[in-house]
Design an enzyme around this catalytic site. Sequence first.
Site, PDB file in Angstrom:
ATOM      1  N   SER A   3     -24.511  12.275 -24.328  1.00 60.27           N
ATOM      2  CA  SER A   3     -24.521  13.103 -25.535  1.00 60.27           C
ATOM      3  C   SER A   3     -23.473  12.592 -26.524  1.00 60.27           C
ATOM      4  CB  SER A   3     -24.295  14.572 -25.156  1.00 60.27           C
ATOM      5  OG  SER A   3     -24.663  15.423 -26.213  1.00 60.27           O
ATOM      6  N   HIS A  62     -31.734  18.003 -21.706  1.00 62.55           N
ATOM      7  CA  HIS A  62     -30.526  17.293 -22.098  1.00 62.55           C
ATOM      8  C   HIS A  62     -29.482  17.394 -20.992  1.00 62.55           C
ATOM      9  CE1 HIS A  62     -27.720  15.565 -24.947  1.00 62.55           C
ATOM     10  NE2 HIS A  62     -26.851  16.534 -24.714  1.00 62.55           N
ATOM     11  N   GLU A 102     -35.340  16.845 -24.138  1.00 55.08           N
ATOM     12  CA  GLU A 102     -33.987  16.999 -24.671  1.00 55.08           C
ATOM     13  C   GLU A 102     -33.754  18.370 -25.315  1.00 55.08           C
ATOM     14  OE1 GLU A 102     -31.388  15.094 -24.513  1.00 55.08           O
ATOM     15  OE2 GLU A 102     -32.070  13.053 -24.084  1.00 55.08           O
TER      16      GLU A 102
END
Length: 513
Positions: A194, A411, A318
């Site tokens: 990330s 995610h 995600e």
Amino acid sequence: MTSLSEVTTCEGVVRGTREGKFLRWRSIPYAAPPTGDLRFRAPAPVTPWTGVRDATEFGFAAIQNRKGSQIGARVYQPQSEDCLTINVTAPAKPSDQPRAVMVFIHGGGYLFGTSAVELYSGKSLVSRGDVIVVSFNYRLGLLGYVDFSQFSTPERPFDSNLGLRDQVAALEWVQRNIAAFGGDPGNVTIFGESAGAAAVTTLFATPAAHGLFHRGIAESSPADWATTKEAADDLALRCVKAMGATPETAATVLSTTDPGDMRRAAGKIVYRLMQEQPGQFAMIPVVDGDFLPKHPLEAYADGSANPVPLIIGTNRDEGTLFSKFADHLPTNPQRITRMLGRANIASPQAITAAYPGYPAKNAAVKLGGDYIFWRPSIEVCAAHSAHAPTYNYRYDFAPRVMTRMGLGATHASELFAVFGFGDTRAGLALTALGGRKGLREVTQELQGHWLSFAKTGAPRESWPAYDTETRKTLVFDARTRVVSDLNKQRRLAWSGYRTAPGAGVDITEQVAG
């Protein structure tokens, strides 16, 4: 007899601890505490110490919302500006040869997170791959990612890109010291998830970082997170006003205000921005023409990014994490309409049409996740592959619990495999309804590639390099496979997409000063 956990660094001796077959050192300073006159300044050298410094316990997390530094069930790491520290996990068994080094950069939107999360210790990678895993903290939020340099005075200068400079300083510490821990400073892989992945892709474009690492892995990188100097100056001015200061008093207020009070004042601005301008993140690196001379995507396109091997990829789902638990991304039609309205494209409908069922919720969530993570990652793949070996992946594996929760391969879920989460107590609970064998298999597959890449500069032979002719992607799942030009229609729809000038922060009058 000196303990194996006592190591002499360039700054002094540190004592770690032995934990079974591992040696661990926690919170070794890699730069001076950025406090007092060093607040909002580039990281300064550590003052060497005498005697043996204890490195058996974690120190402080960076200043952030308290929930961001959670490291256990109702356990929160204390916070301080004195947070520039680094951690090392190494095999206890000595080696005749220097070991490959993997440096992990934690995520959290450049707003929260800490390297003290136990998952990030990297024990599974260390055990399986006979490598050394390093992690570190860096300044976050207003203290790390707002550029106050316009308010510099001769007596009180301020520097730009502080969080990015911290990351470079941590890598410089690795070059100075990792050999003392048994690591090879000539074989360093940076990897992150990330915002940590955005740090990886940005470090490729940061001249000061060149030569400090030899390959990188970017897991779900919002690779276009960089803003213009003009937009960064606008944000800094609004933050100063939110603290009750003027341009004339800014230097004093920034130097003396409690860091928590500053964080809270700036947080209101950031929250409003993320609601009003979906998909735009305010506190990100700034193209200052100096430390970060050009936008990372521009550096990849013209070949000035560090031409070393890169693994970059995203997860299949995600956006689902944000639509359920952190609802500030463009994952509904209203926000997507505002987001696309700011873009330099003739027909936003060409993008939405690439997501069958839009504006239905699932399609909107998919589009929003692609916008933040997949779109810029694919752009990096295409550009960097012309200059260095590049490998693209998508992580599709999801245990039944994740599927039933509506998260899927969301995610950060690839971290379960990267760090060998499956055999932990939490991992066993996650796979209680099914997927335990699959998670073990995908962990074996993914770690095998990550470790091969860290040691040799290439993943295993079953993973072909990316190029713009075949666009081969490795899909990690219960049955890992190679796919050519995955999601071609979406790729074509996003091709040439650019946000408005000042991407990342385009602050207009709806944000009160």
